[in-house]
Motif scaffolding. Sequence first.
Motif, PDB file in Angstrom:
ATOM      1  N   GLY A   1       0.818  -1.211   0.000  1.00 44.80           N
ATOM      2  CA  GLY A   1       0.000   0.000   0.000  1.00 44.80           C
ATOM      3  C   GLY A   1       0.849   1.258   0.000  1.00 44.80           C
ATOM      4  O   GLY A   1       0.545   2.236  -0.708  1.00 44.80           O
ATOM      5  N   TYR A   2       1.923   1.250   0.807  1.00 46.87           N
ATOM      6  CA  TYR A   2       2.832   2.410   0.811  1.00 46.87           C
ATOM      7  C   TYR A   2       3.435   2.635  -0.579  1.00 46.87           C
ATOM      8  O   TYR A   2       3.539   3.776  -1.051  1.00 46.87           O
ATOM      9  CB  TYR A   2       3.958   2.186   1.819  1.00 46.87           C
ATOM     10  CG  TYR A   2       3.532   2.171   3.264  1.00 46.87           C
ATOM     11  CD1 TYR A   2       2.329   2.736   3.665  1.00 46.87           C
ATOM     12  CD2 TYR A   2       4.338   1.583   4.241  1.00 46.87           C
ATOM     13  CE1 TYR A   2       1.940   2.709   4.992  1.00 46.87           C
ATOM     14  CE2 TYR A   2       3.952   1.558   5.573  1.00 46.87           C
ATOM     15  CZ  TYR A   2       2.750   2.116   5.945  1.00 46.87           C
ATOM     16  OH  TYR A   2       2.363   2.095   7.256  1.00 46.87           O
ATOM     17  N   ALA A   3       3.837   1.543  -1.235  1.00 44.81           N
ATOM     18  CA  ALA A   3       4.419   1.666  -2.569  1.00 44.81           C
ATOM     19  C   ALA A   3       3.412   2.218  -3.570  1.00 44.81           C
ATOM     20  O   ALA A   3       3.753   3.050  -4.425  1.00 44.81           O
ATOM     21  CB  ALA A   3       4.940   0.300  -3.031  1.00 44.81           C
ATOM     22  N   ALA A   4       2.156   1.757  -3.451  1.00 48.56           N
ATOM     23  CA  ALA A   4       1.122   2.250  -4.359  1.00 48.56           C
ATOM     24  C   ALA A   4       0.881   3.750  -4.145  1.00 48.56           C
ATOM     25  O   ALA A   4       0.739   4.524  -5.106  1.00 48.56           O
ATOM     26  CB  ALA A   4      -0.178   1.466  -4.152  1.00 48.56           C
ATOM     27  N   MET A   5       0.843   4.163  -2.872  1.00 51.01           N
ATOM     28  CA  MET A   5       0.643   5.588  -2.588  1.00 51.01           C
ATOM     29  C   MET A   5       1.804   6.425  -3.107  1.00 51.01           C
ATOM     30  O   MET A   5       1.614   7.521  -3.649  1.00 51.01           O
ATOM     31  CB  MET A   5       0.449   5.799  -1.083  1.00 51.01           C
ATOM     32  CG  MET A   5      -0.893   5.336  -0.567  1.00 51.01           C
ATOM     33  SD  MET A   5      -1.207   5.861   1.145  1.00 51.01           S
ATOM     34  CE  MET A   5      -0.010   4.854   2.015  1.00 51.01           C
ATOM     35  N   LEU A   6       3.029   5.898  -2.953  1.00 48.30           N
ATOM     36  CA  LEU A   6       4.201   6.614  -3.469  1.00 48.30           C
ATOM     37  C   LEU A   6       4.130   6.744  -4.982  1.00 48.30           C
ATOM     38  O   LEU A   6       4.435   7.808  -5.544  1.00 48.30           O
ATOM     39  CB  LEU A   6       5.479   5.886  -3.061  1.00 48.30           C
ATOM     40  CG  LEU A   6       6.795   6.490  -3.586  1.00 48.30           C
ATOM     41  CD1 LEU A   6       6.981   7.901  -3.061  1.00 48.30           C
ATOM     42  CD2 LEU A   6       7.981   5.604  -3.199  1.00 48.30           C
ATOM     43  N   LEU A   7       3.692   5.683  -5.661  1.00 44.36           N
ATOM     44  CA  LEU A   7       3.574   5.717  -7.117  1.00 44.36           C
ATOM     45  C   LEU A   7       2.529   6.740  -7.558  1.00 44.36           C
ATOM     46  O   LEU A   7       2.778   7.543  -8.469  1.00 44.36           O
ATOM     47  CB  LEU A   7       3.217   4.326  -7.639  1.00 44.36           C
ATOM     48  CG  LEU A   7       3.009   4.214  -9.155  1.00 44.36           C
ATOM     49  CD1 LEU A   7       4.287   4.563  -9.894  1.00 44.36           C
ATOM     50  CD2 LEU A   7       2.549   2.806  -9.528  1.00 44.36           C
TER      51      LEU A   7
ATOM     52  N   PHE B   1       1.398   9.330  -5.866  1.00 45.20           N
ATOM     53  CA  PHE B   1       1.894  10.664  -5.539  1.00 45.20           C
ATOM     54  C   PHE B   1       2.926  11.122  -6.572  1.00 45.20           C
ATOM     55  O   PHE B   1       2.904  12.280  -7.021  1.00 45.20           O
ATOM     56  CB  PHE B   1       2.512  10.658  -4.144  1.00 45.20           C
ATOM     57  CG  PHE B   1       3.120  11.955  -3.725  1.00 45.20           C
ATOM     58  CD1 PHE B   1       2.326  13.018  -3.319  1.00 45.20           C
ATOM     59  CD2 PHE B   1       4.497  12.134  -3.744  1.00 45.20           C
ATOM     60  CE1 PHE B   1       2.890  14.222  -2.938  1.00 45.20           C
ATOM     61  CE2 PHE B   1       5.067  13.329  -3.366  1.00 45.20           C
ATOM     62  CZ  PHE B   1       4.266  14.386  -2.961  1.00 45.20           C
ATOM     63  N   SER B   2       3.816  10.221  -6.979  1.00 45.14           N
ATOM     64  CA  SER B   2       4.851  10.576  -7.947  1.00 45.14           C
ATOM     65  C   SER B   2       4.245  10.925  -9.300  1.00 45.14           C
ATOM     66  O   SER B   2       4.658  11.896  -9.953  1.00 45.14           O
ATOM     67  CB  SER B   2       5.855   9.428  -8.097  1.00 45.14           C
ATOM     68  OG  SER B   2       6.484   9.142  -6.866  1.00 45.14           O
TER      69      SER B   2
ATOM     70  N   ILE C   1       8.857  14.606  -5.096  1.00 48.48           N
ATOM     71  CA  ILE C   1       9.001  13.164  -5.346  1.00 48.48           C
ATOM     72  C   ILE C   1      10.239  12.633  -4.637  1.00 48.48           C
ATOM     73  O   ILE C   1      10.198  11.582  -3.976  1.00 48.48           O
ATOM     74  CB  ILE C   1       9.091  12.889  -6.862  1.00 48.48           C
ATOM     75  CG1 ILE C   1       7.797  13.302  -7.566  1.00 48.48           C
ATOM     76  CG2 ILE C   1       9.369  11.403  -7.106  1.00 48.48           C
ATOM     77  CD1 ILE C   1       7.856  13.158  -9.065  1.00 48.48           C
ATOM     78  N   ILE C   2      11.352  13.356  -4.765  1.00 48.73           N
ATOM     79  CA  ILE C   2      12.597  12.919  -4.119  1.00 48.73           C
ATOM     80  C   ILE C   2      12.424  12.853  -2.605  1.00 48.73           C
ATOM     81  O   ILE C   2      12.851  11.896  -1.953  1.00 48.73           O
ATOM     82  CB  ILE C   2      13.742  13.882  -4.499  1.00 48.73           C
ATOM     83  CG1 ILE C   2      14.001  13.814  -6.008  1.00 48.73           C
ATOM     84  CG2 ILE C   2      15.010  13.543  -3.722  1.00 48.73           C
ATOM     85  CD1 ILE C   2      14.990  14.839  -6.498  1.00 48.73           C
ATOM     86  N   ILE C   3      11.762  13.866  -2.030  1.00 49.04           N
ATOM     87  CA  ILE C   3      11.536  13.880  -0.582  1.00 49.04           C
ATOM     88  C   ILE C   3      10.682  12.679  -0.163  1.00 49.04           C
ATOM     89  O   ILE C   3      10.958  12.017   0.852  1.00 49.04           O
ATOM     90  CB  ILE C   3      10.868  15.200  -0.159  1.00 49.04           C
ATOM     91  CG1 ILE C   3      11.838  16.376  -0.373  1.00 49.04           C
ATOM     92  CG2 ILE C   3      10.414  15.140   1.295  1.00 49.04           C
ATOM     93  CD1 ILE C   3      11.212  17.729  -0.144  1.00 49.04           C
ATOM     94  N   ALA C   4       9.638  12.393  -0.945  1.00 54.47           N
ATOM     95  CA  ALA C   4       8.765  11.263  -0.607  1.00 54.47           C
ATOM     96  C   ALA C   4       9.525   9.946  -0.671  1.00 54.47           C
ATOM     97  O   ALA C   4       9.366   9.073   0.203  1.00 54.47           O
ATOM     98  CB  ALA C   4       7.563  11.232  -1.551  1.00 54.47           C
TER      99      ALA C   4
END
Length: 307
Positions: free
Chosen positions: A39-45, A47-48, A254-257
Motif C-alpha cells: 500500500g505504501y508503494a502504491a501511494m508513493l507511485l 503521488f509521484s 518526489i525525491i523527498i517522498a
Amino acid sequence: MTDQRTIDRDPPAVSAGSPTNPSAGAVGWSFLRSGRWAGYAAMLLIFSIACVLLGNWQFARRAEARAEIDRIDSNYGAAPVALTDELPDLATFDEDRQKWSTVEVRGEYIGDPFLARNRPGPEGVGSDLIQALRTADGSLFFVDRGWVPVDGAEAENVDATELPTPPAGEVTVEARLRASEPAISGRTTSGRAVASIELPELAKLADATGNAYTGAYGMLISESPEAEHGDLPAKPARDEGPHLSYAVQWYIFIIIAVIGVIYAAKREYRTLNAGSDEVIEQDRKTAERKRRRGPSDADIEDALLDD
C-alpha cells in the motif's frame, strides 16, 4: 534424590531468538512484501505520477509565457502594415504569429460605441470602449478605444454622449491586433453592453454579418485626427512567471517522498531485526564513525548540562 549442586551447575536452556542467539528470528527485508508496504508503494507511485503531471503542467505554462514574450518582442514595436495585408481574410487570425501585430487602417467611425463590461482598469472595474470603423472597402473593423470608468450596471443604460467621442470623418488608425474573445456562458448582451469582445456577436449587433472582421480586432495606439478616448493599456510585462521554480518543486517533492519511504523502511528493518549480526555490525560501524569524528556540538552541550 537429585544433587542440588548438580542442578546449579547445569547451564540454562537457550531459547530460539534469545540475545545469545541474535540471528534467530531475524526477518530481514521480507516485511516489504506485506500488504501494508504494498500500500505504501502504491501511494508513493500515485503521488509521484501526480507530481510529474503537475510539474509538466507548469513546464507547459512556462512555454506559453515564453511564447508570449517572443510575440511581444517580435510584434509589439514593429512598424505598422496595412490591415488588408495583415488580415486578407475577414474571419481568420493566427494568434501565435499575429498577436500584437501593428496595423494601419483608414476609414470612418460609425454608430454608437459598444461597451465590453466588467473590465479591470486604473480606477477599478469599468468597460472597454469598442467602436466600429468602416474601412475604405466597406468592411467593418472593431477598435478598442480604451477603458472607461463605466461599470456593468451603468454600461447597460449609459448615454453615448457621456462617452469619449471618436473623430468625425475619415480617420487613420494604428492598432495592435487581438483575437476575438469567446462567449461567456450565462452572460448576455444588454443594449450596447456586451459580456465579451466576441466579434461575430458585435458584427450581428452592427448589422454587418458577413462584412466585418471577426477573427481579430484592434487595440488603439493612435488615430489621426486625434480625439478623446479611454485609458489605453500599458505594454504587457515580459515576465514568464514562477512556473519553472514551481515545476522543479514538484519533482523535489518526489525525491523527498522517496527518501521518506526509504527512511521508514530502514527504521522498521532495524526494529524487526534488533539483535541480529547485521544490525549489531551497523551499530558498531556507526559508533566507530562518531568516535573518529569526535564529540558533536550536541554531545558537548549535554556534557556541560550534566556537569
